[in-house]
Scaffold this active site. Sequence first.
Site, mmCIF file in Angstrom:
data_model
loop_
_atom_site.group_PDB
_atom_site.id
_atom_site.type_symbol
_atom_site.label_atom_id
_atom_site.label_comp_id
_atom_site.label_asym_id
_atom_site.label_seq_id
_atom_site.Cartn_x
_atom_site.Cartn_y
_atom_site.Cartn_z
ATOM 1 N N HIS A 27 0.821 -1.219 0.000
ATOM 2 C CA HIS A 27 0.000 0.000 0.000
ATOM 3 C C HIS A 27 0.854 1.269 0.000
ATOM 4 C CE1 HIS A 27 0.860 1.111 4.188
ATOM 5 N NE2 HIS A 27 0.810 -0.191 4.454
ATOM 6 N N GLU A 56 -2.113 -6.752 7.402
ATOM 7 C CA GLU A 56 -0.765 -6.654 7.952
ATOM 8 C C GLU A 56 -0.612 -7.537 9.191
ATOM 9 O OE1 GLU A 56 2.323 -6.513 7.871
ATOM 10 O OE2 GLU A 56 2.656 -4.400 7.346
#
Length: 215
Positions: A9, A83
Amino acid sequence: MVKFVIVRHGYSEFNKQGRFSGQADIALDEIGKEQAYSIAKYAAKNFKIDSIYSSDLCRAYETARPTAEMLGLPIVKEKELRELHVGEWQGMLVKEIEKEYPEEFALFKNNVGLARPVGGESYPELMVRAAKIFDKIAKENEGKTVFVATHGGIVRALRCAWAGITPEGIQEVAHVKNASISVAEYSDGKGVFTEIGYTGHLENTEISSEFKQFF
Protein backbone atom coordinates in the site's frame (compact mmCIF):
# COMPACT_ATOMS: atom_id res chain seq x y z
CA MET A 1 0.06 -20.94 -13.49
CA VAL A 2 -0.99 -17.66 -11.88
CA LYS A 3 0.93 -14.42 -12.12
CA PHE A 4 0.69 -12.18 -9.07
CA VAL A 5 1.29 -8.43 -9.23
CA ILE A 6 1.74 -7.71 -5.52
CA VAL A 7 1.62 -4.11 -4.32
CA ARG A 8 2.47 -2.76 -0.89
CA HIS A 9 0.00 0.00 0.00
CA GLY A 10 0.93 3.64 -0.45
CA TYR A 11 2.29 5.99 2.18
CA SER A 12 0.01 6.61 5.16
CA GLU A 13 -0.08 9.06 8.05
CA PHE A 14 1.16 6.38 10.44
CA ASN A 15 4.12 5.67 8.13
CA LYS A 16 4.97 9.36 8.22
CA GLN A 17 4.77 9.50 12.01
CA GLY A 18 6.77 6.33 12.60
CA ARG A 19 3.89 4.48 14.24
CA PHE A 20 3.20 0.75 14.13
CA SER A 21 0.15 0.46 11.89
CA GLY A 22 -0.56 -3.23 12.32
CA GLN A 23 -4.22 -3.84 11.59
CA ALA A 24 -5.36 -0.29 12.38
CA ASP A 25 -7.55 1.02 9.57
CA ILE A 26 -5.44 4.00 8.52
CA ALA A 27 -6.03 5.87 5.26
CA LEU A 28 -3.45 6.95 2.71
CA ASP A 29 -2.06 10.47 2.99
CA GLU A 30 -1.74 12.75 -0.05
CA ILE A 31 1.56 11.16 -1.09
CA GLY A 32 0.00 7.71 -0.81
CA LYS A 33 -2.89 8.74 -3.04
CA GLU A 34 -0.46 10.00 -5.69
CA GLN A 35 1.42 6.71 -5.43
CA ALA A 36 -1.80 4.74 -5.97
CA TYR A 37 -2.41 6.53 -9.29
CA SER A 38 1.20 5.95 -10.33
CA ILE A 39 0.69 2.23 -9.62
CA ALA A 40 -2.50 2.20 -11.70
CA LYS A 41 -0.83 3.78 -14.74
CA TYR A 42 2.11 1.39 -14.56
CA ALA A 43 -0.01 -1.70 -13.95
CA ALA A 44 -2.41 -0.91 -16.80
CA LYS A 45 0.48 -0.38 -19.21
CA ASN A 46 2.63 -3.35 -18.23
CA PHE A 47 0.26 -6.17 -17.22
CA LYS A 48 -2.93 -7.75 -18.51
CA ILE A 49 -4.69 -7.89 -15.18
CA ASP A 50 -7.71 -10.17 -14.90
CA SER A 51 -8.73 -9.68 -11.27
CA ILE A 52 -7.95 -7.49 -8.27
CA TYR A 53 -7.75 -8.47 -4.61
CA SER A 54 -7.03 -6.30 -1.59
CA SER A 55 -6.64 -6.38 2.13
CA ASP A 56 -9.83 -5.05 3.69
CA LEU A 57 -7.89 -2.27 5.43
CA CYS A 58 -8.52 1.04 3.70
CA ARG A 59 -4.88 1.95 3.02
CA ALA A 60 -4.60 -1.16 0.84
CA TYR A 61 -8.07 -0.82 -0.68
CA GLU A 62 -7.39 2.84 -1.54
CA THR A 63 -4.15 1.76 -3.20
CA ALA A 64 -6.02 -0.75 -5.37
CA ARG A 65 -8.94 1.51 -6.27
CA PRO A 66 -7.32 3.61 -9.07
CA THR A 67 -6.19 0.42 -10.80
CA ALA A 68 -9.67 -1.08 -10.48
CA GLU A 69 -11.30 2.07 -11.84
CA MET A 70 -8.86 2.33 -14.74
CA LEU A 71 -9.41 -1.31 -15.74
CA GLY A 72 -13.11 -1.53 -14.90
CA LEU A 73 -12.61 -4.42 -12.48
CA PRO A 74 -14.14 -5.07 -9.03
CA ILE A 75 -11.95 -5.36 -5.93
CA VAL A 76 -12.28 -8.53 -3.87
CA LYS A 77 -11.55 -7.79 -0.21
CA GLU A 78 -9.71 -10.44 1.81
CA LYS A 79 -9.22 -10.05 5.56
CA GLU A 80 -6.36 -12.57 5.48
CA LEU A 81 -4.29 -10.10 3.42
CA ARG A 82 -4.06 -7.79 6.45
CA GLU A 83 -0.76 -6.65 7.95
CA LEU A 84 0.94 -8.43 10.87
CA HIS A 85 -1.20 -8.09 13.99
CA VAL A 86 1.02 -6.13 16.38
CA GLY A 87 -1.21 -6.35 19.45
CA GLU A 88 -0.59 -3.74 22.13
CA TRP A 89 1.96 -1.96 19.92
CA GLN A 90 -0.64 -0.91 17.37
CA GLY A 91 -0.66 2.86 16.90
CA MET A 92 2.36 3.41 19.14
CA LEU A 93 5.48 5.32 18.13
CA VAL A 94 8.64 3.26 17.86
CA LYS A 95 10.24 5.26 20.69
CA GLU A 96 7.20 4.56 22.90
CA ILE A 97 7.46 0.82 22.30
CA GLU A 98 11.18 0.87 23.03
CA LYS A 99 10.46 2.57 26.37
CA GLU A 100 7.46 0.51 27.49
CA TYR A 101 8.49 -2.92 26.14
CA PRO A 102 12.31 -2.79 26.01
CA GLU A 103 13.04 -6.54 26.07
CA GLU A 104 10.28 -7.57 23.67
CA PHE A 105 11.06 -4.80 21.23
CA ALA A 106 14.80 -5.48 21.31
CA LEU A 107 14.11 -9.05 20.19
CA PHE A 108 11.66 -7.84 17.53
CA LYS A 109 14.24 -5.37 16.24
CA ASN A 110 17.19 -7.75 16.25
CA ASN A 111 15.67 -11.16 15.47
CA VAL A 112 12.11 -10.63 14.31
CA GLY A 113 11.46 -14.26 13.40
CA LEU A 114 11.83 -15.30 17.04
CA ALA A 115 9.76 -12.41 18.42
CA ARG A 116 6.11 -11.63 18.95
CA PRO A 117 4.59 -8.16 19.47
CA VAL A 118 2.92 -8.17 22.88
CA GLY A 119 -0.58 -9.57 22.35
CA GLY A 120 0.03 -9.96 18.62
CA GLU A 121 1.08 -12.32 15.86
CA SER A 122 4.52 -13.78 15.14
CA TYR A 123 6.18 -13.72 11.73
CA PRO A 124 6.12 -17.54 11.43
CA GLU A 125 2.34 -17.34 11.96
CA LEU A 126 2.10 -14.59 9.36
CA MET A 127 4.06 -16.75 6.91
CA VAL A 128 1.44 -19.49 7.24
CA ARG A 129 -1.41 -16.99 6.79
CA ALA A 130 0.21 -15.37 3.75
CA ALA A 131 0.92 -18.69 2.04
CA LYS A 132 -2.65 -19.90 2.63
CA ILE A 133 -4.38 -16.81 1.28
CA PHE A 134 -2.23 -16.66 -1.84
CA ASP A 135 -2.88 -20.34 -2.47
CA LYS A 136 -6.63 -19.67 -2.13
CA ILE A 137 -6.46 -16.72 -4.54
CA ALA A 138 -4.43 -18.80 -7.01
CA LYS A 139 -7.01 -21.59 -6.99
CA GLU A 140 -9.71 -19.03 -7.79
CA ASN A 141 -7.71 -17.57 -10.70
CA GLU A 142 -5.91 -20.35 -12.57
CA GLY A 143 -4.26 -19.04 -15.73
CA LYS A 144 -4.86 -15.40 -14.81
CA THR A 145 -2.86 -12.36 -13.75
CA VAL A 146 -3.97 -11.13 -10.33
CA PHE A 147 -3.28 -7.71 -8.81
CA VAL A 148 -3.01 -7.90 -5.01
CA ALA A 149 -2.87 -4.81 -2.77
CA THR A 150 -1.52 -5.72 0.64
CA HIS A 151 1.06 -4.79 3.28
CA GLY A 152 4.81 -4.88 3.81
CA GLY A 153 4.63 -7.64 6.36
CA ILE A 154 2.64 -9.87 4.04
CA VAL A 155 5.13 -9.41 1.20
CA ARG A 156 8.02 -10.16 3.55
CA ALA A 157 6.27 -13.20 5.02
CA LEU A 158 5.33 -14.55 1.60
CA ARG A 159 8.91 -14.25 0.36
CA CYS A 160 10.07 -16.21 3.41
CA ALA A 161 7.34 -18.85 3.16
CA TRP A 162 7.90 -19.56 -0.53
CA ALA A 163 11.69 -19.65 -0.11
CA GLY A 164 11.55 -21.94 2.93
CA ILE A 165 13.36 -19.44 5.15
CA THR A 166 13.61 -20.39 8.82
CA PRO A 167 12.47 -18.05 11.61
CA GLU A 168 16.11 -17.20 12.31
CA GLY A 169 16.56 -16.06 8.71
CA ILE A 170 13.56 -13.73 8.48
CA GLN A 171 15.63 -10.85 9.86
CA GLU A 172 17.72 -10.84 6.68
CA VAL A 173 14.67 -10.30 4.43
CA ALA A 174 13.96 -6.57 4.26
CA HIS A 175 10.60 -4.90 3.82
CA VAL A 176 9.78 -3.56 0.39
CA LYS A 177 8.98 0.16 0.19
CA ASN A 178 5.53 1.71 0.22
CA ALA A 179 3.76 1.49 -3.17
CA SER A 180 6.39 -0.87 -4.57
CA ILE A 181 5.44 -3.62 -7.00
CA SER A 182 6.60 -7.22 -6.75
CA VAL A 183 5.80 -9.89 -9.33
CA ALA A 184 5.55 -13.63 -8.71
CA GLU A 185 4.56 -16.78 -10.56
CA TYR A 186 2.64 -19.49 -8.73
CA SER A 187 2.12 -23.05 -9.90
CA ASP A 188 1.46 -26.40 -8.21
CA GLY A 189 1.54 -24.85 -4.76
CA LYS A 190 4.89 -23.15 -5.28
CA GLY A 191 5.62 -19.46 -5.76
CA VAL A 192 8.67 -17.73 -7.19
CA PHE A 193 9.29 -13.98 -7.22
CA THR A 194 10.55 -12.62 -10.53
CA GLU A 195 10.60 -8.97 -9.35
CA ILE A 196 10.82 -7.65 -5.79
CA GLY A 197 10.07 -4.13 -4.64
CA TYR A 198 10.11 -2.27 -7.98
CA THR A 199 9.68 1.51 -7.51
CA GLY A 200 10.52 2.93 -10.93
CA HIS A 201 6.90 3.98 -11.46
CA LEU A 202 6.85 6.31 -8.45
CA GLU A 203 8.85 9.20 -9.93
CA ASN A 204 9.00 11.85 -7.18
CA THR A 205 6.82 10.09 -4.61
CA GLU A 206 9.16 7.30 -3.50
CA ILE A 207 9.60 7.16 0.27
CA SER A 208 12.49 5.73 2.23
CA SER A 209 11.67 5.24 5.92
CA GLU A 210 14.14 4.44 8.65
CA PHE A 211 11.33 2.40 10.22
CA LYS A 212 10.50 0.36 7.11
CA GLN A 213 11.89 -2.84 8.62
CA PHE A 214 9.25 -2.72 11.39
CA PHE A 215 6.04 -2.12 9.46
